[in-house]
Scaffold this motif. Structure first.
Motif, PDB file in Angstrom:
ATOM      1  N   ASP A 148       1.235  -1.140   0.281  1.00 19.92           N
ATOM      2  CA  ASP A 148       0.321   0.465   0.460  1.00 19.92           C
ATOM      3  C   ASP A 148       0.919   1.110   0.094  1.00 19.92           C
ATOM      4  OD1 ASP A 148      -3.085  -1.711   0.149  1.00 19.92           O
ATOM      5  OD2 ASP A 148      -2.238  -1.335   2.267  1.00 19.92           O
ATOM      6  N   ARG A 149       0.866   2.211  -0.583  1.00 19.93           N
ATOM      7  CA  ARG A 149       1.181   3.847  -0.839  1.00 19.93           C
ATOM      8  C   ARG A 149      -0.368   4.391  -0.195  1.00 19.93           C
ATOM      9  NH1 ARG A 149       3.286   0.847  -4.785  1.00 19.93           N
ATOM     10  NH2 ARG A 149       6.209   1.022  -4.370  1.00 19.93           N
ATOM     11  N   THR A 150      -1.405   4.858  -0.862  1.00 23.22           N
ATOM     12  CA  THR A 150      -1.886   5.573  -0.418  1.00 23.22           C
ATOM     13  C   THR A 150      -3.231   4.622   0.343  1.00 23.22           C
ATOM     14  OG1 THR A 150      -3.312   5.150  -2.647  1.00 23.22           O
ATOM     15  CG2 THR A 150      -1.524   6.902  -2.487  1.00 23.22           C
ATOM     16  N   THR A 151      -3.321   3.552  -0.011  1.00 22.28           N
ATOM     17  CA  THR A 151      -4.709   2.397   0.999  1.00 22.28           C
ATOM     18  C   THR A 151      -5.660   2.192  -0.320  1.00 22.28           C
ATOM     19  OG1 THR A 151      -5.460   4.031   1.995  1.00 22.28           O
ATOM     20  CG2 THR A 151      -3.639   2.029   3.311  1.00 22.28           C
ATOM     21  N   ASN A 152      -5.037   3.675  -1.136  1.00 22.54           N
ATOM     22  CA  ASN A 152      -7.025   3.502  -2.004  1.00 22.54           C
ATOM     23  C   ASN A 152      -7.330   2.272  -2.772  1.00 22.54           C
ATOM     24  OD1 ASN A 152      -7.310   6.434  -1.676  1.00 22.54           O
ATOM     25  ND2 ASN A 152      -5.998   6.990  -3.075  1.00 22.54           N
ATOM     26  N   ALA A 153      -6.585   1.572  -3.072  1.00 21.09           N
ATOM     27  CA  ALA A 153      -6.726  -0.141  -3.974  1.00 21.09           C
ATOM     28  C   ALA A 153      -7.088  -1.164  -2.984  1.00 21.09           C
ATOM     29  CB  ALA A 153      -5.475  -0.270  -4.900  1.00 21.09           C
ATOM     30  N   ARG A 154      -6.462  -0.606  -1.679  1.00 19.08           N
ATOM     31  CA  ARG A 154      -7.269  -2.466  -0.767  1.00 19.08           C
ATOM     32  C   ARG A 154      -8.766  -1.794  -0.171  1.00 19.08           C
ATOM     33  NH1 ARG A 154      -3.789  -5.780   1.479  1.00 19.08           N
ATOM     34  NH2 ARG A 154      -2.741  -4.772   0.951  1.00 19.08           N
ATOM     35  N   GLN A 155      -8.662  -0.449  -0.263  1.00 19.91           N
ATOM     36  CA  GLN A 155     -10.304  -0.019   0.313  1.00 19.91           C
ATOM     37  C   GLN A 155     -10.618  -0.051  -0.929  1.00 19.91           C
ATOM     38  OE1 GLN A 155     -10.746  -0.088   3.285  1.00 19.91           O
ATOM     39  NE2 GLN A 155      -8.845  -0.227   4.116  1.00 19.91           N
ATOM     40  N   GLY A 156     -10.761  -0.158  -1.859  1.00 18.54           N
ATOM     41  CA  GLY A 156     -11.306   0.305  -2.882  1.00 18.54           C
ATOM     42  C   GLY A 156     -12.122  -1.194  -3.398  1.00 18.54           C
ATOM     43  N   LEU A 157     -11.701  -2.144  -3.163  1.00 17.13           N
ATOM     44  CA  LEU A 157     -12.203  -3.682  -3.003  1.00 17.13           C
ATOM     45  C   LEU A 157     -13.503  -3.390  -1.946  1.00 17.13           C
ATOM     46  CD1 LEU A 157      -9.055  -5.686  -2.478  1.00 17.13           C
ATOM     47  CD2 LEU A 157     -10.266  -5.338  -4.647  1.00 17.13           C
ATOM     48  N   LYS A 158     -14.119  -3.759  -3.322  1.00 21.67           N
ATOM     49  CA  LYS A 158     -15.429  -3.692  -2.832  1.00 21.67           C
ATOM     50  C   LYS A 158     -16.832  -5.197  -3.148  1.00 21.67           C
ATOM     51  CE  LYS A 158     -20.541  -1.035  -3.125  1.00 21.67           C
ATOM     52  NZ  LYS A 158     -20.624  -2.172  -1.642  1.00 21.67           N
ATOM     53  N   GLY A 159     -17.050  -5.545  -2.431  1.00 17.93           N
ATOM     54  CA  GLY A 159     -18.255  -6.940  -2.267  1.00 17.93           C
ATOM     55  C   GLY A 159     -19.344  -5.871  -2.995  1.00 17.93           C
ATOM     56  N   GLU A 160     -19.970  -7.122  -3.558  1.00 25.30           N
ATOM     57  CA  GLU A 160     -21.672  -6.839  -4.042  1.00 25.30           C
ATOM     58  C   GLU A 160     -22.393  -8.257  -3.996  1.00 25.30           C
ATOM     59  OE1 GLU A 160     -22.749  -2.754  -5.843  1.00 25.30           O
ATOM     60  OE2 GLU A 160     -21.800  -3.612  -7.177  1.00 25.30           O
ATOM     61  N   ALA A 161     -23.579  -7.628  -4.124  1.00 22.18           N
ATOM     62  CA  ALA A 161     -24.623  -8.674  -4.083  1.00 22.18           C
ATOM     63  C   ALA A 161     -25.414  -8.029  -5.240  1.00 22.18           C
ATOM     64  CB  ALA A 161     -24.992  -9.606  -3.245  1.00 22.18           C
ATOM     65  N   TYR A 162     -26.317  -8.432  -5.939  1.00 21.08           N
ATOM     66  CA  TYR A 162     -27.021  -7.930  -6.773  1.00 21.08           C
ATOM     67  C   TYR A 162     -28.201  -8.584  -7.157  1.00 21.08           C
ATOM     68  CZ  TYR A 162     -24.408  -7.769 -10.648  1.00 21.08           C
ATOM     69  OH  TYR A 162     -23.153  -8.071 -12.047  1.00 21.08           O
ATOM     70  N   TRP A 163     -29.560  -8.566  -8.012  1.00 19.31           N
ATOM     71  CA  TRP A 163     -29.800  -9.898  -8.973  1.00 19.31           C
ATOM     72  C   TRP A 163     -29.896  -8.552 -10.409  1.00 19.31           C
ATOM     73  CZ3 TRP A 163     -32.550 -14.107  -7.717  1.00 19.31           C
ATOM     74  CH2 TRP A 163     -33.022 -14.089  -6.280  1.00 19.31           C
ATOM     75  N   GLU A 164     -29.633  -9.325 -10.881  1.00 21.87           N
ATOM     76  CA  GLU A 164     -28.837  -8.800 -12.595  1.00 21.87           C
ATOM     77  C   GLU A 164     -30.780  -8.888 -13.364  1.00 21.87           C
ATOM     78  OE1 GLU A 164     -24.984  -9.730 -14.914  1.00 21.87           O
ATOM     79  OE2 GLU A 164     -26.946 -10.953 -15.498  1.00 21.87           O
ATOM     80  N   ASN A 165     -31.453  -9.716 -12.864  1.00 23.78           N
ATOM     81  CA  ASN A 165     -32.720  -9.945 -13.610  1.00 23.78           C
ATOM     82  C   ASN A 165     -33.107 -10.622 -12.432  1.00 23.78           C
ATOM     83  OD1 ASN A 165     -32.148 -13.041 -13.887  1.00 23.78           O
ATOM     84  ND2 ASN A 165     -31.467 -11.835 -16.060  1.00 23.78           N
ATOM     85  N   LYS A 166     -34.434 -11.038 -13.448  1.00 24.10           N
ATOM     86  CA  LYS A 166     -35.897 -11.813 -11.855  1.00 24.10           C
ATOM     87  C   LYS A 166     -35.033 -12.894 -11.384  1.00 24.10           C
ATOM     88  CE  LYS A 166     -39.775  -9.859 -13.553  1.00 24.10           C
ATOM     89  NZ  LYS A 166     -41.274 -10.350 -13.781  1.00 24.10           N
ATOM     90  N   GLU A 167     -34.153 -13.627 -12.605  1.00 29.21           N
ATOM     91  CA  GLU A 167     -33.884 -14.714 -11.625  1.00 29.21           C
ATOM     92  C   GLU A 167     -32.064 -15.109 -11.923  1.00 29.21           C
ATOM     93  OE1 GLU A 167     -35.153 -17.690 -14.882  1.00 29.21           O
ATOM     94  OE2 GLU A 167     -37.030 -16.652 -14.240  1.00 29.21           O
ATOM     95  N   ALA A 168     -31.845 -14.583 -11.991  1.00 33.50           N
ATOM     96  CA  ALA A 168     -30.365 -14.183 -11.538  1.00 33.50           C
ATOM     97  C   ALA A 168     -29.559 -14.006 -10.738  1.00 33.50           C
ATOM     98  CB  ALA A 168     -29.334 -14.081 -12.884  1.00 33.50           C
ATOM     99  N   LEU A 169     -29.291 -13.973  -9.790  1.00 32.78           N
ATOM    100  CA  LEU A 169     -28.640 -13.148  -8.397  1.00 32.78           C
ATOM    101  C   LEU A 169     -27.264 -12.908  -8.192  1.00 32.78           C
ATOM    102  CD1 LEU A 169     -28.667 -12.200  -5.638  1.00 32.78           C
ATOM    103  CD2 LEU A 169     -28.952 -13.923  -5.073  1.00 32.78           C
ATOM    104  N   VAL A 170     -25.946 -11.848  -7.816  1.00 32.49           N
ATOM    105  CA  VAL A 170     -24.544 -12.183  -8.360  1.00 32.49           C
ATOM    106  C   VAL A 170     -24.392 -11.571  -7.108  1.00 32.49           C
ATOM    107  CG1 VAL A 170     -23.389 -10.706 -10.148  1.00 32.49           C
ATOM    108  CG2 VAL A 170     -24.961 -11.265 -10.692  1.00 32.49           C
ATOM    109  N   VAL A 171     -23.374 -12.866  -7.159  1.00 32.06           N
ATOM    110  CA  VAL A 171     -21.549 -12.776  -5.551  1.00 32.06           C
ATOM    111  C   VAL A 171     -20.404 -11.458  -6.786  1.00 32.06           C
ATOM    112  CG1 VAL A 171     -20.785 -12.775  -3.827  1.00 32.06           C
ATOM    113  CG2 VAL A 171     -23.235 -13.709  -4.320  1.00 32.06           C
TER     114      VAL A 171
END
Length: 122
Positions: A55-78
């Motif tokens: 790390d130099r600024t910690t921006n890259a590490r802190q900018g890692l983001k996990g997310e879950a969302y429905w892509e459509n009615k049947e597809a759940l994305v992690v």
């Protein structure tokens, strides 16, 4: 000869049945989303802890983001993603030495599938 059971449903019973099935479907989708969202947070934490760069600024590490969302009615994305513009270089440059997005998915997929099966088979 095998015993037979006949089930008759009038229009009112069908409406009640279909309404209850819709409620059950919505509850299952809510539970699946909670499962996926929890997995995305675990994946994010793992990636932040195990990122291979200094790390130099910690921006890259802190900018890692996990997310879950429905892509459509049947597809759940992690998913896991970088939120810095140079994240693509961490993933693809320098012979992928600093890549971090695929490994946490691989580390957690079996647990996620196990929990998914436990939920839908209950």
């Amino acid at each position: 000869m095998a015993d037979r059971v006949k089930l008759f449903m009038d229009a009112g019973s069908k409406r009640v049945f279909l309404k209850e099935m819709k409620i059950t479907e919505e509850k299952l989708k809510d539970a699946l989303f909670v499962l996926a969202d929890t997995a995305s947070k675990k994946i994010e934490a793992w990636a932040k802890q195990n990122a291979r760069w200094t790390d130099r600024t910690t921006n890259a590490r802190q900018g890692l983001k996990g997310e879950a969302y429905w892509e459509n009615k049947e597809a759940l994305v992690v998913a896991i993603m970088h939120q810095v513009d140079y994240g693509i270089w961490l993933e693809l440059a320098m012979e992928k030495r600093y890549a971090i997005l695929e490994e946490p998915i691989e580390q957690h997929k079996d647990e996620l599938i196990k929990q998914y099966r436990k939920l839908v088979e209950a």
